[in-house]
Design a protein around this motif. Structure first.
Motif, PDB file in Angstrom:
ATOM      1  N   THR A   1      -1.760  -2.840  -2.461  1.00 49.55           N
ATOM      2  CA  THR A   1      -2.824  -2.021  -3.038  1.00 49.55           C
ATOM      3  C   THR A   1      -4.042  -2.069  -2.124  1.00 49.55           C
ATOM      4  OG1 THR A   1      -3.671  -3.908  -4.312  1.00 49.55           O
ATOM      5  CG2 THR A   1      -2.082  -2.472  -5.428  1.00 49.55           C
ATOM      6  N   GLY A   2      -4.873  -1.039  -2.224  1.00 52.12           N
ATOM      7  CA  GLY A   2      -6.102  -0.999  -1.435  1.00 52.12           C
ATOM      8  C   GLY A   2      -5.842  -0.578   0.004  1.00 52.12           C
ATOM      9  N   ARG A   3      -6.759  -0.982   0.856  1.00 52.36           N
ATOM     10  CA  ARG A   3      -6.655  -0.686   2.288  1.00 52.36           C
ATOM     11  C   ARG A   3      -7.072  -1.931   3.059  1.00 52.36           C
ATOM     12  NH1 ARG A   3     -10.662   3.016   2.817  1.00 52.36           N
ATOM     13  NH2 ARG A   3     -10.533   2.872   5.076  1.00 52.36           N
ATOM     14  N   VAL A   4      -6.402  -2.181   4.159  1.00 52.10           N
ATOM     15  CA  VAL A   4      -6.710  -3.349   4.986  1.00 52.10           C
ATOM     16  C   VAL A   4      -6.714  -2.931   6.452  1.00 52.10           C
ATOM     17  CG1 VAL A   4      -4.303  -4.135   5.175  1.00 52.10           C
ATOM     18  CG2 VAL A   4      -6.149  -5.796   5.395  1.00 52.10           C
ATOM     19  N   LYS A   5      -7.588  -3.569   7.201  1.00 55.75           N
ATOM     20  CA  LYS A   5      -7.614  -3.404   8.653  1.00 55.75           C
ATOM     21  C   LYS A   5      -7.154  -4.746   9.214  1.00 55.75           C
ATOM     22  CE  LYS A   5     -10.762  -2.169  12.420  1.00 55.75           C
ATOM     23  NZ  LYS A   5     -12.159  -1.809  12.730  1.00 55.75           N
ATOM     24  N   ALA A   6      -6.082  -4.726  10.017  1.00 50.19           N
ATOM     25  CA  ALA A   6      -5.511  -5.988  10.484  1.00 50.19           C
ATOM     26  C   ALA A   6      -4.902  -5.820  11.864  1.00 50.19           C
ATOM     27  CB  ALA A   6      -4.449  -6.468   9.505  1.00 50.19           C
ATOM     28  N   GLY A   7      -4.619  -6.959  12.488  1.00 51.83           N
ATOM     29  CA  GLY A   7      -3.925  -6.968  13.764  1.00 51.83           C
ATOM     30  C   GLY A   7      -4.615  -7.837  14.788  1.00 51.83           C
ATOM     31  N   PRO A   8      -4.049  -7.878  15.997  1.00 56.58           N
ATOM     32  CA  PRO A   8      -4.659  -8.655  17.075  1.00 56.58           C
ATOM     33  C   PRO A   8      -6.053  -8.129  17.400  1.00 56.58           C
ATOM     34  CG  PRO A   8      -2.411  -8.020  17.646  1.00 56.58           C
ATOM     35  CD  PRO A   8      -2.785  -7.270  16.405  1.00 56.58           C
ATOM     36  N   VAL A   9      -6.930  -9.011  17.824  1.00 51.93           N
ATOM     37  CA  VAL A   9      -8.294  -8.634  18.167  1.00 51.93           C
ATOM     38  C   VAL A   9      -8.244  -7.512  19.218  1.00 51.93           C
ATOM     39  CG1 VAL A   9     -10.438  -9.433  19.236  1.00 51.93           C
ATOM     40  CG2 VAL A   9      -9.229 -10.893  17.596  1.00 51.93           C
ATOM     41  N   GLY A  10      -8.926  -6.426  18.911  1.00 47.84           N
ATOM     42  CA  GLY A  10      -8.954  -5.273  19.790  1.00 47.84           C
ATOM     43  C   GLY A  10      -7.839  -4.264  19.546  1.00 47.84           C
ATOM     44  N   GLU A  11      -6.870  -4.616  18.701  1.00 45.60           N
ATOM     45  CA  GLU A  11      -5.761  -3.712  18.388  1.00 45.60           C
ATOM     46  C   GLU A  11      -5.614  -3.522  16.879  1.00 45.60           C
ATOM     47  OE1 GLU A  11      -2.097  -4.048  20.968  1.00 45.60           O
ATOM     48  OE2 GLU A  11      -2.916  -6.078  21.198  1.00 45.60           O
ATOM     49  N   GLU A  12      -6.666  -3.773  16.112  1.00 47.02           N
ATOM     50  CA  GLU A  12      -6.601  -3.674  14.663  1.00 47.02           C
ATOM     51  C   GLU A  12      -6.250  -2.242  14.241  1.00 47.02           C
ATOM     52  OE1 GLU A  12      -9.231  -4.798  16.360  1.00 47.02           O
ATOM     53  OE2 GLU A  12      -9.739  -6.810  15.684  1.00 47.02           O
ATOM     54  N   VAL A  13      -5.507  -2.136  13.134  1.00 45.54           N
ATOM     55  CA  VAL A  13      -5.062  -0.848  12.593  1.00 45.54           C
ATOM     56  C   VAL A  13      -5.393  -0.815  11.104  1.00 45.54           C
ATOM     57  CG1 VAL A  13      -3.051   0.630  12.154  1.00 45.54           C
ATOM     58  CG2 VAL A  13      -3.177  -0.699  14.266  1.00 45.54           C
ATOM     59  N   GLU A  14      -5.854   0.343  10.608  1.00 46.35           N
ATOM     60  CA  GLU A  14      -6.095   0.509   9.172  1.00 46.35           C
ATOM     61  C   GLU A  14      -4.787   0.885   8.487  1.00 46.35           C
ATOM     62  OE1 GLU A  14      -9.389   2.911   7.924  1.00 46.35           O
ATOM     63  OE2 GLU A  14     -10.698   2.069   9.469  1.00 46.35           O
ATOM     64  N   LEU A  15      -4.490   0.186   7.398  1.00 49.50           N
ATOM     65  CA  LEU A  15      -3.254   0.396   6.657  1.00 49.50           C
ATOM     66  C   LEU A  15      -3.547   0.713   5.201  1.00 49.50           C
ATOM     67  CD1 LEU A  15      -1.431  -2.745   8.075  1.00 49.50           C
ATOM     68  CD2 LEU A  15      -1.079  -0.389   8.825  1.00 49.50           C
ATOM     69  N   GLU A  16      -2.652   1.488   4.587  1.00 49.35           N
ATOM     70  CA  GLU A  16      -2.767   1.868   3.177  1.00 49.35           C
ATOM     71  C   GLU A  16      -1.538   1.381   2.426  1.00 49.35           C
ATOM     72  OE1 GLU A  16      -3.434   6.097   3.168  1.00 49.35           O
ATOM     73  OE2 GLU A  16      -5.418   5.877   4.072  1.00 49.35           O
TER      74      GLU A  16
END
Length: 188
Positions: free
Chosen positions: A142-157
């Motif tokens: 649920t919600g939205r998160v921005k995650a990933g390696p530093v400098g390569e973060e991706v927004e996910l739903e």
């Protein structure tokens, strides 16, 4: 039927694979050439992506390195992989309203830890690198998160899947209230 040959593999894939595997094996260019029974100049050209490798040459190099032929010719894996909700390979059941989407198969010898996480907006959760060879798999509930390696973060739903190396600095940031996701940590 066409008489043309199939397209050649990009030489930079092969060059990068050879350098990576030779470095991993801890052997010199001269030593690998000797073990594979090829000229050092040939190996040097291949590692510089300027040679013209044959199946036989690559096979000999694979044997000398102790790796399967496929390791030398497979395309480079992306450092971050994202599968958006509804876009992965899915197989449906004939007897029930049920469908399975394979997001990631566990490699032999891997250990996986599974976490259900809740996060709220306001602060970024920064994570130091985990043990070498760690890989993280994240699926948003649920919600939205921005995650990933530093400098390569991706927004996910909701429903999105992402995988990335966990042995590099990475982060998680909730973008909406009530964000939940499943995190699978794979250790080799």
């Amino acid at each position: 039927m066409s008489d043309s040959l199939p397209p050649r593999l990009p030489l930079d894939w092969i060059a990068a694979s050879l350098r990576r595997e030779r470095t991993r094996a801890g052997i010199s260019l001269s030593e690998l050439a000797k073990r594979a029974g090829i000229a050092k100049s040939t190996l040097s050209q291949l590692e510089a992506a300027s040679g013209n490798p044959s199946v036989e040459t690559l096979w000999a190099l694979g044997v000398a390195l102790g790796v399967p032929f496929s390791v030398l010719v497979e395309p480079p894996a992306p450092s971050v992989q994202v599968i958006r909700a509804g876009q992965g390979p899915t197989v449906a059941s004939e007897k029930a309203e049920f469908a399975a989407t394979l997001l990631s198969a566990s490699p032999p010898g891997a250990r996986r830890d599974i976490y259900h996480l809740r996060a709220e907006p306001g602060a970024v959760r920064e994570s130091e690198p985990h043990i070498p060879g760690s890989v993280e798999h994240l699926i948003v509930g649920t919600g939205r998160v921005k995650a990933g390696p530093v400098g390569e973060e991706v927004e996910l739903e909701p429903g999105d899947y992402m995988t990335y190396r966990g042995d590099v600095a990475h982060s998680y940031e909730a973008l909406t209230p009530g964000t939940t996701f499943v995190l699978v940590m794979q250790h080799m």
